[in-house]
Design a protein around this motif. Structure first.
Motif, PDB file in Angstrom:
ATOM      1  N   SER A 158       9.935  28.998  11.255  1.00 39.16           N
ATOM      2  CA  SER A 158      11.297  28.902  10.723  1.00 39.16           C
ATOM      3  C   SER A 158      11.363  29.540   9.347  1.00 39.16           C
ATOM      4  CB  SER A 158      11.745  27.448  10.621  1.00 39.16           C
ATOM      5  OG  SER A 158      11.120  26.821   9.504  1.00 39.16           O
ATOM      6  N   ILE A 159      12.586  29.858   8.920  1.00 37.55           N
ATOM      7  CA  ILE A 159      12.784  30.309   7.548  1.00 37.55           C
ATOM      8  C   ILE A 159      12.936  29.042   6.711  1.00 37.55           C
ATOM      9  CG2 ILE A 159      14.108  31.797   6.046  1.00 37.55           C
ATOM     10  CD1 ILE A 159      15.134  33.223   8.525  1.00 37.55           C
ATOM     11  N   PHE A 160      11.809  28.414   6.478  1.00 38.94           N
ATOM     12  CA  PHE A 160      11.770  27.058   5.947  1.00 38.94           C
ATOM     13  C   PHE A 160      12.510  26.940   4.627  1.00 38.94           C
ATOM     14  CE2 PHE A 160      10.034  22.888   5.529  1.00 38.94           C
ATOM     15  CZ  PHE A 160       9.711  22.725   4.196  1.00 38.94           C
ATOM     16  N   THR A 191      17.112  19.282  -0.379  1.00 37.07           N
ATOM     17  CA  THR A 191      17.774  20.571  -0.213  1.00 37.07           C
ATOM     18  C   THR A 191      16.792  21.712  -0.490  1.00 37.07           C
ATOM     19  OG1 THR A 191      18.482  20.637  -2.520  1.00 37.07           O
ATOM     20  CG2 THR A 191      19.951  19.546  -0.947  1.00 37.07           C
ATOM     21  N   PRO A 192      17.189  22.945  -0.187  1.00 40.45           N
ATOM     22  CA  PRO A 192      16.286  24.074  -0.468  1.00 40.45           C
ATOM     23  C   PRO A 192      15.895  24.167  -1.938  1.00 40.45           C
ATOM     24  CG  PRO A 192      17.970  24.759   1.068  1.00 40.45           C
ATOM     25  CD  PRO A 192      18.344  23.379   0.622  1.00 40.45           C
ATOM     26  N   ASP A 193      16.787  23.761  -2.850  1.00 39.88           N
ATOM     27  CA  ASP A 193      16.456  23.875  -4.274  1.00 39.88           C
ATOM     28  C   ASP A 193      15.815  22.608  -4.827  1.00 39.88           C
ATOM     29  OD1 ASP A 193      19.781  23.268  -5.746  1.00 39.88           O
ATOM     30  OD2 ASP A 193      18.557  22.118  -4.346  1.00 39.88           O
ATOM     31  N   ARG A 225      10.896   3.712  -4.042  1.00 35.67           N
ATOM     32  CA  ARG A 225       9.575   3.539  -3.424  1.00 35.67           C
ATOM     33  C   ARG A 225       9.084   4.817  -2.743  1.00 35.67           C
ATOM     34  NH1 ARG A 225       8.967   0.244   0.717  1.00 35.67           N
ATOM     35  NH2 ARG A 225      11.108   0.427   1.498  1.00 35.67           N
ATOM     36  N   PHE A 226       9.978   5.590  -2.162  1.00 36.90           N
ATOM     37  CA  PHE A 226       9.620   6.812  -1.438  1.00 36.90           C
ATOM     38  C   PHE A 226      10.039   8.025  -2.256  1.00 36.90           C
ATOM     39  CE2 PHE A 226       9.829   5.133   3.242  1.00 36.90           C
ATOM     40  CZ  PHE A 226       8.985   4.090   2.890  1.00 36.90           C
ATOM     41  N   THR A 227       9.260   9.088  -2.133  1.00 38.98           N
ATOM     42  CA  THR A 227       9.582  10.359  -2.780  1.00 38.98           C
ATOM     43  C   THR A 227       9.388  11.493  -1.790  1.00 38.98           C
ATOM     44  OG1 THR A 227       8.852   9.514  -4.938  1.00 38.98           O
ATOM     45  CG2 THR A 227       9.088  11.898  -4.708  1.00 38.98           C
ATOM     46  N   ILE A 228      10.429  12.266  -1.585  1.00 41.90           N
ATOM     47  CA  ILE A 228      10.341  13.433  -0.715  1.00 41.90           C
ATOM     48  C   ILE A 228      10.144  14.670  -1.578  1.00 41.90           C
ATOM     49  CG2 ILE A 228      12.846  13.772  -0.664  1.00 41.90           C
ATOM     50  CD1 ILE A 228      12.551  14.717   2.255  1.00 41.90           C
ATOM     51  N   SER A 229       9.325  15.585  -1.102  1.00 49.39           N
ATOM     52  CA  SER A 229       9.090  16.830  -1.826  1.00 49.39           C
ATOM     53  C   SER A 229       8.804  17.929  -0.809  1.00 49.39           C
ATOM     54  CB  SER A 229       7.929  16.682  -2.816  1.00 49.39           C
ATOM     55  OG  SER A 229       6.723  16.356  -2.134  1.00 49.39           O
ATOM     56  N   ARG A 230       8.746  19.163  -1.281  1.00 56.02           N
ATOM     57  CA  ARG A 230       8.516  20.275  -0.384  1.00 56.02           C
ATOM     58  C   ARG A 230       7.700  21.340  -1.070  1.00 56.02           C
ATOM     59  NH1 ARG A 230      14.129  22.029   1.542  1.00 56.02           N
ATOM     60  NH2 ARG A 230      12.992  23.749   2.543  1.00 56.02           N
ATOM     61  N   ASP A 231       6.964  22.098  -0.266  1.00 55.94           N
ATOM     62  CA  ASP A 231       6.224  23.266  -0.723  1.00 55.94           C
ATOM     63  C   ASP A 231       6.651  24.412   0.185  1.00 55.94           C
ATOM     64  OD1 ASP A 231       4.401  25.287  -1.255  1.00 55.94           O
ATOM     65  OD2 ASP A 231       2.754  23.904  -1.632  1.00 55.94           O
ATOM     66  N   ASN A 232       7.579  25.237  -0.297  1.00 56.48           N
ATOM     67  CA  ASN A 232       8.119  26.298   0.543  1.00 56.48           C
ATOM     68  C   ASN A 232       7.053  27.328   0.918  1.00 56.48           C
ATOM     69  OD1 ASN A 232      10.676  25.157   0.587  1.00 56.48           O
ATOM     70  ND2 ASN A 232      11.362  26.310  -1.203  1.00 56.48           N
ATOM     71  N   ALA A 233       6.095  27.535   0.057  1.00 60.60           N
ATOM     72  CA  ALA A 233       5.040  28.506   0.349  1.00 60.60           C
ATOM     73  C   ALA A 233       4.184  28.065   1.531  1.00 60.60           C
ATOM     74  CB  ALA A 233       4.175  28.712  -0.880  1.00 60.60           C
ATOM     75  N   LYS A 234       4.127  26.748   1.747  1.00 66.73           N
ATOM     76  CA  LYS A 234       3.312  26.210   2.842  1.00 66.73           C
ATOM     77  C   LYS A 234       4.172  25.729   4.011  1.00 66.73           C
ATOM     78  CE  LYS A 234      -0.477  24.651  -0.129  1.00 66.73           C
ATOM     79  NZ  LYS A 234      -1.301  23.499  -0.562  1.00 66.73           N
ATOM     80  N   GLY A 271       0.803  -1.212   0.000  1.00 66.17           N
ATOM     81  CA  GLY A 271       0.000   0.000   0.000  1.00 66.17           C
ATOM     82  C   GLY A 271       0.838   1.265   0.000  1.00 66.17           C
ATOM     83  N   SER A 272       0.138   2.399   0.100  1.00 61.71           N
ATOM     84  CA  SER A 272       0.787   3.705   0.033  1.00 61.71           C
ATOM     85  C   SER A 272       0.290   4.616   1.145  1.00 61.71           C
ATOM     86  CB  SER A 272       0.505   4.386  -1.312  1.00 61.71           C
ATOM     87  OG  SER A 272       1.019   3.634  -2.387  1.00 61.71           O
ATOM     88  N   LEU A 273       1.137   5.531   1.535  1.00 54.21           N
ATOM     89  CA  LEU A 273       0.779   6.604   2.457  1.00 54.21           C
ATOM     90  C   LEU A 273       1.523   7.868   2.040  1.00 54.21           C
ATOM     91  CD1 LEU A 273       0.994   4.888   5.983  1.00 54.21           C
ATOM     92  CD2 LEU A 273      -1.079   5.734   4.884  1.00 54.21           C
ATOM     93  N   ARG A 274       0.958   9.001   2.392  1.00 52.43           N
ATOM     94  CA  ARG A 274       1.622  10.287   2.159  1.00 52.43           C
ATOM     95  C   ARG A 274       1.723  11.013   3.483  1.00 52.43           C
ATOM     96  NH1 ARG A 274      -0.193  15.874  -0.700  1.00 52.43           N
ATOM     97  NH2 ARG A 274       1.801  16.451  -1.665  1.00 52.43           N
ATOM     98  N   LEU A 275       2.939  11.261   3.906  1.00 59.91           N
ATOM     99  CA  LEU A 275       3.178  11.969   5.150  1.00 59.91           C
ATOM    100  C   LEU A 275       3.391  13.457   4.874  1.00 59.91           C
ATOM    101  CD1 LEU A 275       5.678   9.530   6.918  1.00 59.91           C
ATOM    102  CD2 LEU A 275       3.172   9.427   6.804  1.00 59.91           C
ATOM    103  N   SER A 276       2.985  14.275   5.825  1.00 58.27           N
ATOM    104  CA  SER A 276       3.198  15.712   5.741  1.00 58.27           C
ATOM    105  C   SER A 276       3.866  16.202   7.016  1.00 58.27           C
ATOM    106  CB  SER A 276       1.870  16.451   5.565  1.00 58.27           C
ATOM    107  OG  SER A 276       1.208  16.065   4.392  1.00 58.27           O
ATOM    108  N   CYS A 277       4.655  17.252   6.876  1.00 63.30           N
ATOM    109  CA  CYS A 277       5.298  17.873   8.033  1.00 63.30           C
ATOM    110  C   CYS A 277       5.263  19.376   7.836  1.00 63.30           C
ATOM    111  CB  CYS A 277       6.729  17.391   8.175  1.00 63.30           C
ATOM    112  SG  CYS A 277       7.690  18.286   9.409  1.00 63.30           S
TER     113      CYS A 277
END
Length: 114
Positions: free
Chosen positions: A27-29, A52-54, A66-75, A16-22
């Motif tokens: 902070s100056i994220f 990384t920031p970029d 299997r895992f993918t990390i991503s970021r939304d700096n605006a959020k 199965g799959s899950l999506r985690l959020s943090c």
């Protein structure tokens, strides 16, 4: 004071799959490299993915493909998309800054049943 709040964990069957959020408040994220860590029962906390920031990413061998990390700096949010989950992925998942970690949040429990 920075607060880290993880969410999205749960109980899922193998495959199965899950999506985690943090969400990182206070902070100056956008300038910080962030990571997701996993602490399995009775084991130390290990880094499983970093970004990384970029947006450059790296992964532990055990989760590559299997895992993918991503970021939304605006959020001020970092995500971990987890696919093809295995029972050995079970643990508490935390996010934190890679360098000079903040105080740890409570984490989110992921349990993968076989």
């Amino acid at each position: 004071q920075v607060q880290l709040v993880e969410s999205g964990g749960g109980l899922v069957q193998a495959g199965g799959s899950l999506r985690l959020s943090c969400v990182a408040s206070g902070s100056i994220f956008m300038f910080n490299a962030m990571g997701w860590y996993r602490q399995a029962p009775g084991r130390q906390r290990d880094l499983v993915a970093g970004i990384t920031p970029d947006g450059s990413t790296n992964y532990a061998d055990s989760v590559k493909g299997r895992f993918t990390i991503s970021r939304d700096n605006a959020k001020n949010t970092v995500y971990l998309q987890m696919n093809s989950l295995k029972p050995e992925d079970t643990g508490v998942y935390y996010c934190n800054r890679l360098v000079r970690p903040y105080n740890w949040g409570r984490g989110t429990q992921v349990t993968v049943s076989s």
